[in-house]
Design an enzyme around this catalytic site. Structure first.
Site, PDB file in Angstrom:
ATOM      1  N   LYS A 220      -4.707   2.278   2.473  1.00 21.29           N
ATOM      2  CA  LYS A 220      -4.418   0.775   2.255  1.00 21.29           C
ATOM      3  C   LYS A 220      -5.102   0.080   3.203  1.00 21.29           C
ATOM      4  O   LYS A 220      -5.275   0.459   4.435  1.00 21.29           O
ATOM      5  CB  LYS A 220      -3.047   0.553   2.118  1.00 21.29           C
ATOM      6  CG  LYS A 220      -2.729  -0.708   1.306  1.00 21.29           C
ATOM      7  CD  LYS A 220      -2.714  -0.371  -0.271  1.00 21.29           C
ATOM      8  CE  LYS A 220      -2.648  -1.526  -1.135  1.00 21.29           C
ATOM      9  NZ  LYS A 220      -2.319  -1.152  -2.517  1.00 21.29           N
TER      10      LYS A 220
ATOM     11  N   ASP B 161      -6.653  -5.144  -4.747  1.00 19.57           N
ATOM     12  CA  ASP B 161      -4.987  -5.349  -4.773  1.00 19.57           C
ATOM     13  C   ASP B 161      -4.828  -7.078  -4.673  1.00 19.57           C
ATOM     14  O   ASP B 161      -5.980  -7.546  -5.201  1.00 19.57           O
ATOM     15  CB  ASP B 161      -4.516  -4.666  -3.360  1.00 19.57           C
ATOM     16  CG  ASP B 161      -2.971  -4.511  -3.411  1.00 19.57           C
ATOM     17  OD1 ASP B 161      -2.509  -3.611  -3.994  1.00 19.57           O
ATOM     18  OD2 ASP B 161      -2.146  -5.587  -3.112  1.00 19.57           O
TER      19      ASP B 161
END
Ligand code: GLU
Length: 450
Positions: free
Chosen positions: A125, A165
């Site tokens: 991430k 995201d």
């Protein structure tokens, strides 16, 4: 229980001030108790100790020049958490709340989520504490280019494949890919969530929302229920919320709320999807403007939210879809939902319910689909995009959507059957965590001490 406590205490020392990360670790460890107790091998191979420590963390300066000619500086991150099952895979978040703890919790969750998809992808991430709100297109481009000027050396189609995201959609992916290509000279499938014009996959944009609704559908089917005619609360107004609402309508349900960072919208006759898309996807303005088109709707500004939670969860409904962000649903919200007769909660966001709220759902024995299972359709479809890029093929909308449905069904069954195997049939938190963990942990053991 002592090893959970010991692990958290150790993390508090080695990785201080990372509350969200401890929260995610604690939730996982809590569920793993039964499998760790009966399997010496995980202890022998120090699997937990290795899993909570990212393989690599990259933190970097992102300098850029705003439209007034001022130099701005942000903090950039990429956490390459676990590559036991495949290349690091996970999105990039651009939001002012981003810090080392947020990226680390998201990266940690991503390991188990990606394992649950059954596809060969590891967990990673990244992001930056950059606020895209109010920025011009030129500023967004310059920021993305500067971000990639550092990140390009760490990513690649077989080692680390970022995606979007919160705050990162097809436009940002385009600017980042352009800069990556310029620096490396490679036209690689190094990002997912790309534009359909140059390597993106059909259904990727819709996948997280659609998948979250499919997950709810499979949970309900097991209770001899369906989505048809059910009133639904949805939070958020980004990509996940919009396509959750779209799929809910397609399957005959009635979504009556959505929300953004300034307030909550309640429309008793159903959120108008065309207006929502126009406001959020095209004009990128606040939800409040919805009232100009639909004066019969109600808008609750954040200043009028209850002190102990979020206005969106206080409306009575049968289904709830938290699709905004972490910790957006409190214990009191959960109690209100249950008291109002909610029968299923399916999480489109990552860790949207606090730990206390999760307890309320589990104790009430309603259908509860935790984010790492219910929202895995996004990253799963990213892997389908990687597969198409690698084989130089493009699949039709129907083909990808069908694969997404199968993947979501398998995730649901895997979580459900694993929960039953460990004696808690309704507990999909336990089922999802153990099923994801087992796969990663066994792969780590087979790959030796690395
Ligand atoms: N950001 C999404 C997630 O939380 C998608 C990640 C991806 O597609 O790589 O899973």
């Amino acid at each position: 229980m002592t090893y959970i406590h010991d692990t958290i205490v150790k993390l508090q020392k080695t990785s201080p001030a990372q509350a969200e990360f401890y929260q995610a670790v604690e939730e996982i460890l809590d569920s793993l108790q039964p499998i760790l107790e009966t399997n010496e091998k995980y202890k022998k191979h120090a699997i937990i100790e290795r899993m909570v420590e990212p393989e690599r963390q990259i933190m970097f300066r992102v300098p850029w020049v705003d439209d007034q000619g001022n130099v701005q500086v942000n903090k950039g991150y990429r956490i390459e958490f676990n590559s036991a099952l495949g290349p690091y895979k996970g999105g990039l978040r651009f939001h002012p709340s981003v810090n080392a703890s947020i990226i680390k919790f998201l990266g940690f969750e991503q390991i188990f989520k990606n394992a649950l998809t059954g596809l060969p992808i590891g967990g990673g991430k990244g992001g930056a504490n950059f606020d895209p709100k109010g920025k011009s297109d030129g500023e967004i481009m310059r920021f993305c280019q500067s971000f990639i000027n550092e990140l390009y050396r760490h990513i690649g189609p077989t080692c680390d494949v970022p995606a979007g995201d919160i705050g990162v959609g097809a436009r940002e992916i385009g600017y980042m890919f352009g800069q990556y290509k310029r620096l490396t000279g490679n036209y690689d499938g190094v990002f997912t969530g790309k534009s359909l014009l140059w390597g993106g996959s059909l259904v990727r944009k819709e996948a997280t929302g659609y998948g979250c609704v499919y997950f709810a559908q499979y949970m309900l089917e097991d209770q001899n229920q369906s989505l048809a005619g059910k009133t639904c609360l949805v939070s958020g107004a980004g990509n996940v919320a919009i396509y959750t609402i779209e799929k809910l309508y397609e399957l005959g349900a009635l979504p009556i709320t959505c929300s953004d960072s300034s307030g909550t919208l309640y429309h008793e006759t159903g959120i108008n999807l065309a207006t929502l898309k126009e406001l959020k996807e095209v004009r990128k303005v606040r939800l409040e403007e919805y009232l100009q088109h639909h004066p019969d709707a109600r808008y609750i500004p954040v200043s009028d939210y209850p002190a102990d939670g979020h206005a969106v969860w206080r409306f009575p409904a049968e289904l709830a879809f938290p699709c905004a962000t972490q910790n957006e649903l409190t214990e009191q919200d959960a109690q209100t939902l249950v008291a109002n007769g909610v029968i299923a909660v399916s999480e489109g966001a990552n860790m949207p319910s606090t730990q206390d709220a999760v307890e309320v759902f589990l104790n009430a024995k309603i259908c509860y689909g935790p984010g790492k299972a219910a929202n895995a359709g996004g990253v799963a479809t990213s892997q389908l995009e990687m597969a198409q890029n690698a084989s130089m093929q493009t699949w039709s909308f129907a083909e990808v959507d069908e694969k997404l449905k199968v993947i979501m069904k398998n995730i649901y069954r895997n979580a459900r059957d694993t929960a039953a195997e460990f004696g808690e049939p309704h507990n999909l938190v336990l089922g999802a965590n153990i099923a994801g963990f087992r796969k990663v942990a066994d792969a780590m053991i087979e790959q030796g001490v690395v």
